[in-house]
Design an enzyme around this catalytic site. Structure first.
Site, PDB file in Angstrom:
ATOM      1  CG  HIS A  19      85.918  -1.071 -28.769  1.00  0.00           C
ATOM      2  ND1 HIS A  19      86.860  -0.775 -29.725  1.00  0.00           N
ATOM      3  CD2 HIS A  19      86.593  -1.092 -27.586  1.00  0.00           C
ATOM      4  CE1 HIS A  19      88.050  -0.624 -29.145  1.00  0.00           C
ATOM      5  NE2 HIS A  19      87.913  -0.810 -27.857  1.00  0.00           N
ATOM      6  CE  LYS A  37      91.019  -6.044 -24.678  1.00  0.00           C
ATOM      7  NZ  LYS A  37      89.883  -5.124 -24.794  1.00  0.00           N
ATOM      8  CD  GLU A  81      83.607  -0.287 -22.694  1.00  0.00           C
ATOM      9  OE1 GLU A  81      84.191  -0.860 -23.628  1.00  0.00           O
ATOM     10  OE2 GLU A  81      82.483  -0.606 -22.290  1.00  0.00           O
TER      11      GLU A  81
HETATM   12  C1  LIG Z   1      89.842  -4.030 -25.519  1.00  0.00           C
HETATM   13  C2  LIG Z   1      88.608  -3.265 -25.187  1.00  0.00           C
HETATM   14  C3  LIG Z   1      88.682  -1.916 -24.813  1.00  0.00           C
HETATM   15  C4  LIG Z   1      89.965  -1.120 -24.855  1.00  0.00           C
HETATM   16  O1  LIG Z   1      90.365  -0.849 -26.161  1.00  0.00           O
HETATM   17  P1  LIG Z   1      91.585   0.152 -26.463  1.00  0.00           P
HETATM   18  O2  LIG Z   1      91.797   0.056 -27.914  1.00  0.00           O
HETATM   19  O3  LIG Z   1      92.750  -0.339 -25.671  1.00  0.00           O
HETATM   20  O4  LIG Z   1      91.152   1.502 -26.017  1.00  0.00           O
HETATM   21  C5  LIG Z   1      87.516  -1.296 -24.438  1.00  0.00           C
HETATM   22  N1  LIG Z   1      86.323  -1.949 -24.433  1.00  0.00           N
HETATM   23  C6  LIG Z   1      86.220  -3.241 -24.789  1.00  0.00           C
HETATM   24  C7  LIG Z   1      84.895  -3.882 -24.743  1.00  0.00           C
HETATM   25  C8  LIG Z   1      87.349  -3.931 -25.185  1.00  0.00           C
HETATM   26  O5  LIG Z   1      87.225  -5.215 -25.562  1.00  0.00           O
END
Ligand SMILES: *Cc1c(COP(=O)(O)O)cnc(C)c1O
Length: 452
Positions: A236, A108, A310
């Site tokens: 996260h 994304k 991620e």
């Molecule tokens: C948006 C998102 C990410 C990526 O986050 P960054 O801040 O761009 O590294 C990873 N995992 C999940 C579940 C997300 O929603």
């Protein structure tokens, strides 16, 4: 008020607040600051020089090819310059600082095809959140085992789609989701997403997703009851965290769930820890250091648990530069004006609204001269060298479409001049809209600066 998770109060002493060192963005941009650090090896320092040269050349050639007096409508549209060499540098840096952690790139943040291909070739896996992201990644020829469907709240039809495609890894944080998974994709390899203390983050995610530690037992009991395949834990920490110790505390909380699953519920040993995203180049060294501290303490290399992450913005933010054309100008007072450019918050700078970013406008072209990396030619604050005060606006008719209310320029910018914004690859083109009839098929020029 959120209650304090169990493990944070009793099990271990939490790591102290660790600050992300804010580098001055006024002079060098953070990409250069990071790669040119004193302790960086010479090859990387040189590759940065090569990158800057090539980026400038790419921007210059494109701008010189456009004659705003005669061009077709839209030929002078904003465009991106993408440095694939930067992706290679970032990959090498990741491998060096997080050798135990396999990245699943969060699509994304920027689903650009060249970025996806490059990362797939380098060996990255992918974090997808929807049917179309899964399709995009599978189209790259990536095996479904290299995808994690990391959205804890999925439509039933999307779960069936994942099942059909063979995408097994997925996250959940509520019992209702488990019922759907049992029904539509019972052989899923599940990761329980826990909430984190993301109160210091600019983009908080735990207000929407993640199970508080108090509620973990309910989920574990349900997993047991339904006979589902729980393989691990994910979290996260949010994006733009200023307290990096959340990484450490989240790893500690994950350990609590690992232990709880076996000791209290007799589930098979969990084998996968997903430390999420939220990595940023400007404090990559600091955040990975504290993450590794947590991993070594709670998941030492001998423990047999695989670790994945991620990262999104980490791999794309510094790989893109955006160039915009000044399409209109309104003089306000002596040495004060409003500049209108052909990209804004409904286009590639939606990151201002959605991602709390603060893009830094720099002068690229004025009066037949290029000013790439002429850091004295613009400033966020009033300085004697930059006597012209401007506000900068996007092309739509909405008053919200403002890039900056106040910026200072060395030159009296005019219609036909160009600005550039470094490090604008994360959460930009991925969320651009067609609001007000402005097309969003932005051109991307690719270069590959030397690396390795
Ligand atoms: C948006 C998102 C990410 C990526 O986050 P960054 O801040 O761009 O590294 C990873 N995992 C999940 C579940 C997300 O929603």
């Amino acid at each position: 008020m959120a209650t304090v998770p169990l493990s944070r109060v009793d099990q271990h002493k939490p790591a102290n607040f660790v600050q992300c060192p804010k580098v001055s963005t006024e002079l060098l941009d953070f990409r250069e600051t990071y790669w040119k650090k004193k302790d960086a090896d010479e090859t990387i320092q040189n590759s940065m020089d090569d990158a800057q040269e090539q980026i400038f050349l790419g921007l210059k050639q494109r701008v010189q090819a456009i004659n705003q007096e005669t061009c077709e409508a839209g030929d002078e549209n904003s465009f991106f310059l993408c440095d694939i060499g930067e992706v290679h540098r970032l990959w090498a840096q990741w491998k060096q600082r997080l050798p135990r952690v396999q990245p699943f790139y969060a699509v994304k943040s920027n689903p650009n095809n060249r970025i996806l291909t490059t990362l797939a070739e380098l060996g990255a896996n992918f974090d997808c959140a929807s049917k179309s992201e899964i399709e995009t990644v599978l189209r790259q020829g990536v095996d479904p085992s290299r995808i994690i469907y990391a959205n804890p709240c999925k439509a039933s039809s999307f779960i069936r789609f994942a099942q059909k495609c063979g995408v097994k890894k997925s996250t959940f944080d509520n019992v209702e989701e488990l019922a759907k998974i049992k029904k539509f994709h019972p052989e899923s390899e599940l990761l329980l997403r826990i909430a984190t203390d993301d109160s210091s983050a600019q983009c908080r995610l735990s207000t929407k997703y993640g199970c508080e530690l108090e509620r973990v037992d309910v989920l574990l009991a349900k997993v047991k009851e339904l006979g589902l395949n729980l393989v691990g834990v994910s979290f996260h920490v949010g994006s733009g965290a200023s307290d990096l110790s959340t990484f450490y505390n989240a790893v500690k909380d994950a350990r609590y769930v690992f232990d709880r699953a076996t000791t209290k519920f007799g589930l098979p040993e969990l084998r996968l820890l997903d430390v999420g995203g939220g990595f940023q180049l400007d404090c990559f060294a600091e955040s990975t250091e504290i993450l590794n501290m947590g991993l070594d303490e709670f998941f030492p290399p001998t423990c047999g648990v695989d670790i994945i992450a991620e990262p999104g913005r980490y791999f794309c933010a510094s790989s893109f530069t955006l160039a915009c054309h000044v399409i209109a100008k309104r003089a306000v007072e002596n040495k004060e004006s409003m500049l209108y450019i052909n990209d804004g918050v409904y286009g590639n700078m939606n990151c201002i609204l959605f991602d709390h970013q603060d893009p830094n406008p720099r002068v690229l072209y004025h009066e037949n001269q290029f000013h790439y990396r002429d850091f004295g030619s613009s400033s966020r604050v009033a300085v004697p060298e930059c006597p012209y005060k401007v506000s900068i606006w996007g092309p739509t008719c909405d008053g919200l479409d403002c890039i900056t209310k106040e910026h200072y320029m060395k030159f009296d910018l005019e219609i036909g001049d160009w600005l550039y914004f470094p490090n604008l690859g994360a959460y930009t083109s991925s969320a651009a809209t067609q609001f007000n009839g402005f097309e969003q098929i932005v051109d991307v020029i690719y270069i590959e600066s030397s690396h390795a």
